[in-house]
Scaffold this active site. Structure first.
Site, PDB file in Angstrom:
ATOM      1  N   ARG A  46      50.193  33.251  36.733  1.00 57.89           N
ATOM      2  CA  ARG A  46      49.490  33.119  38.013  1.00 57.89           C
ATOM      3  C   ARG A  46      50.186  32.140  38.959  1.00 57.89           C
ATOM      4  O   ARG A  46      49.559  31.584  39.841  1.00 57.89           O
ATOM      5  CB  ARG A  46      48.031  32.695  37.807  1.00 57.89           C
ATOM      6  CG  ARG A  46      47.185  33.767  37.122  1.00 57.89           C
ATOM      7  CD  ARG A  46      45.742  33.335  36.985  1.00 57.89           C
ATOM      8  NE  ARG A  46      44.963  34.358  36.284  1.00 57.89           N
ATOM      9  CZ  ARG A  46      43.787  34.125  35.719  1.00 57.89           C
ATOM     10  NH1 ARG A  46      43.259  32.916  35.755  1.00 57.89           N
ATOM     11  NH2 ARG A  46      43.134  35.093  35.114  1.00 57.89           N
ATOM     12  N   ARG A  50      47.156  31.911  44.385  1.00 57.79           N
ATOM     13  CA  ARG A  50      46.027  31.056  44.698  1.00 57.79           C
ATOM     14  C   ARG A  50      46.239  29.553  44.749  1.00 57.79           C
ATOM     15  O   ARG A  50      45.545  28.858  45.471  1.00 57.79           O
ATOM     16  CB  ARG A  50      44.896  31.369  43.739  1.00 57.79           C
ATOM     17  CG  ARG A  50      45.208  31.136  42.251  1.00 57.79           C
ATOM     18  CD  ARG A  50      44.087  31.671  41.420  1.00 57.79           C
ATOM     19  NE  ARG A  50      44.257  31.351  40.008  1.00 57.79           N
ATOM     20  CZ  ARG A  50      43.300  31.560  39.115  1.00 57.79           C
ATOM     21  NH1 ARG A  50      42.145  32.066  39.472  1.00 57.79           N
ATOM     22  NH2 ARG A  50      43.505  31.251  37.861  1.00 57.79           N
ATOM     23  N   ARG A  59      47.093  35.372  52.907  1.00 58.77           N
ATOM     24  CA  ARG A  59      46.110  36.365  52.491  1.00 58.77           C
ATOM     25  C   ARG A  59      44.737  36.160  53.123  1.00 58.77           C
ATOM     26  O   ARG A  59      43.757  36.801  52.717  1.00 58.77           O
ATOM     27  CB  ARG A  59      45.957  36.320  50.962  1.00 58.77           C
ATOM     28  CG  ARG A  59      46.934  37.208  50.209  1.00 58.77           C
ATOM     29  CD  ARG A  59      46.323  37.723  48.918  1.00 58.77           C
ATOM     30  NE  ARG A  59      45.038  38.335  49.140  1.00 58.77           N
ATOM     31  CZ  ARG A  59      43.948  38.090  48.412  1.00 58.77           C
ATOM     32  NH1 ARG A  59      43.968  37.242  47.417  1.00 58.77           N
ATOM     33  NH2 ARG A  59      42.815  38.703  48.688  1.00 58.77           N
ATOM     34  N   ASP A  95      47.774  43.148  40.393  1.00 59.93           N
ATOM     35  CA  ASP A  95      46.487  42.951  39.731  1.00 59.93           C
ATOM     36  C   ASP A  95      46.338  43.999  38.644  1.00 59.93           C
ATOM     37  O   ASP A  95      46.825  45.139  38.799  1.00 59.93           O
ATOM     38  CB  ASP A  95      45.325  43.049  40.721  1.00 59.93           C
ATOM     39  CG  ASP A  95      44.011  42.609  40.091  1.00 59.93           C
ATOM     40  OD1 ASP A  95      43.698  41.406  40.165  1.00 59.93           O
ATOM     41  OD2 ASP A  95      43.311  43.454  39.503  1.00 59.93           O
ATOM     42  N   TYR A 170      36.688  46.519  31.494  1.00 64.20           N
ATOM     43  CA  TYR A 170      36.215  46.566  32.884  1.00 64.20           C
ATOM     44  C   TYR A 170      35.580  47.914  33.208  1.00 64.20           C
ATOM     45  O   TYR A 170      34.540  47.992  33.870  1.00 64.20           O
ATOM     46  CB  TYR A 170      37.373  46.302  33.842  1.00 64.20           C
ATOM     47  CG  TYR A 170      37.756  44.851  33.963  1.00 64.20           C
ATOM     48  CD1 TYR A 170      36.830  43.895  34.378  1.00 64.20           C
ATOM     49  CD2 TYR A 170      39.041  44.422  33.666  1.00 64.20           C
ATOM     50  CE1 TYR A 170      37.182  42.556  34.494  1.00 64.20           C
ATOM     51  CE2 TYR A 170      39.405  43.083  33.782  1.00 64.20           C
ATOM     52  CZ  TYR A 170      38.468  42.161  34.192  1.00 64.20           C
ATOM     53  OH  TYR A 170      38.809  40.838  34.302  1.00 64.20           O
TER      54      TYR A 170
END
Length: 360
Positions: A46, A50, A59, A95, A170
């Site tokens: 990651r 972020r 973003r 993703d 998911y």
């Protein structure tokens, strides 16, 4: 850099073999192959995203999946941590549910929640939505990888995809779950349907990674976020054959295959056996102990506690050295966090960790 969907020409014929010959001497790929380069290589899961203010600014008005479909955004976001931290590898910004969306699954990433599936899979008729993924379903991936390998030079690029079990979780739960009750209920009660579902997901995942590898990715990482919810017996019976199918698709490509899961200390041996050249270890198991569980012949990746970035400088340095010392028990060691970078992390501390590892 323009942020439109500008097409990027594919690499020239013969360019990829030449680049791969050069990149093969990088510390990251040497360690993945079980070698001992002059320094311990390091990258962060990651790292593309972020934690960086420039990422958040870029973003600010773009949904996650839309970002993943924009080659210019993907290129810029992947490169941002390379400029900041100078790690030994880049991770392709994407993703895990992107290939599901590409084949027609109604899935969205909801802020503060995660992936949410509009129509969860609960019966055999629901499998019809999972058609095979074709390269033309994700043209932006090929374009972004092609752009990145030109920008990265001799820095390796890691391709990325979610593993069949995590994708199935998911799809069955309809979103993130702590207990995975619906997933396990279907797994136990309808094993034939379960294996059909994971077989389709394995093919979709392998096809998604194939686009990245054929476009120039130098390694692949199969990320199984929720595999730690399983016992070893259940993992071997219901999951391992399908993860193995994904990794086996790249057995002849001459690139390292990394397999990582969260809270998977009990599964490390099995995860290595499915075809991983490098087994990622989360922060809960010391690396020297992990090496014993994984068995001989495989490199390891990890495994500093992501929260250690908030420790005082002297303690952080001690923890980094400890990970490096323990990683020496494996044929090759790639330093990483034991999970993804926490959003509150200080980018300066991450850059300092890279320096500490390179000094080891």
């Amino acid at each position: 850099m323009s942020l439109g969907n500008t097409a990027v020409a594919p690499p020239r014929e013969g360019a990829l073999p030449r680049r791969r010959d050069i990149v093969a001497t990088s510390p990251f790929l040497r360690a993945a192959a079980g070698d001992r380069p002059d320094r311990v290589p390091v990258w962060f899961m990651r790292q593309a995203g972020r934690v960086l203010p420039e990422y958040r600014a870029l973003r600010a008005n773009t949904a996650m999946l839309d970002s993943c479909r924009n080659p210019d955004l993907v290129t810029e976001i992947t490169l941002q941590p390379i400029r900041r931290f100078r790690p030994d590898a880049a991770i392709f910004f994407s993703d895990i549910v992107l290939p599901l969306a590409a084949v027609g699954v109604d899935v969205d990433i909801v802020a503060g929640v995660g992936p949410v599936v509009a129509h969860p899979i609960r019966a055999r008729a629901d499998l019809d939505i999972l058609r095979p993924l074709e390269p033309d379903d994700v043209p932006y991936v090929q374009t972004a990888v092609g752009s990145l390998i030109r920008e990265l030079g001799t820095t390796p690029l890691i391709g990325f995809a979610g593993a069949p079990f995590t994708l199935a979780s998911y799809l069955i739960e309809g979103g993130p779950s702590r207990s995975h009750i619906k997933t396990k209920a279907l797994m136990y009660s309808e094993p034939e349907l379960w294996h059909d579902l994971l077989g389709r997901l394995a093919d979709i995942t392998a096809a998604f990674l194939r686009v990245q590898v054929d476009a120039g990715a130098d390694a692949v990482q199969l990320f199984d976020s929720w595999a730690g919810a399983l016992s070893e017996d259940d993992y071997r019976r219901y999951v391992a054959p399908h993860s193995s199918r994904v990794l086996a698709a790249f057995a002849d490509d001459g690139i390292p295959r990394i397999h990582f899961g969260v809270n998977t200390g009990q599964l490390l041996g099995a995860m290595g056996e499915v075809g991983a050249d490098v087994v990622g270890v989360d922060w809960r198991v010391p690396l020297d102990e992990a090496v014993k569980r994984i068995g001989p012949g495989r490199s390891v990746q990890g495994n500093l506690d992501p929260a250690a970035v908030f420790a005082p400088g002297d303690l952080l340095a001690e923890k980094v050295r400890d990970v490096c010392h323990r990683g020496a028990a494996a044929p090759g060691h790639i330093f990483n966090l034991g999970h993804g970078v926490l959003p509150e992390s200080d980018p300066g501390v991450l850059a300092h960790i890279v320096d500490l590892v390179h000094q080891f």
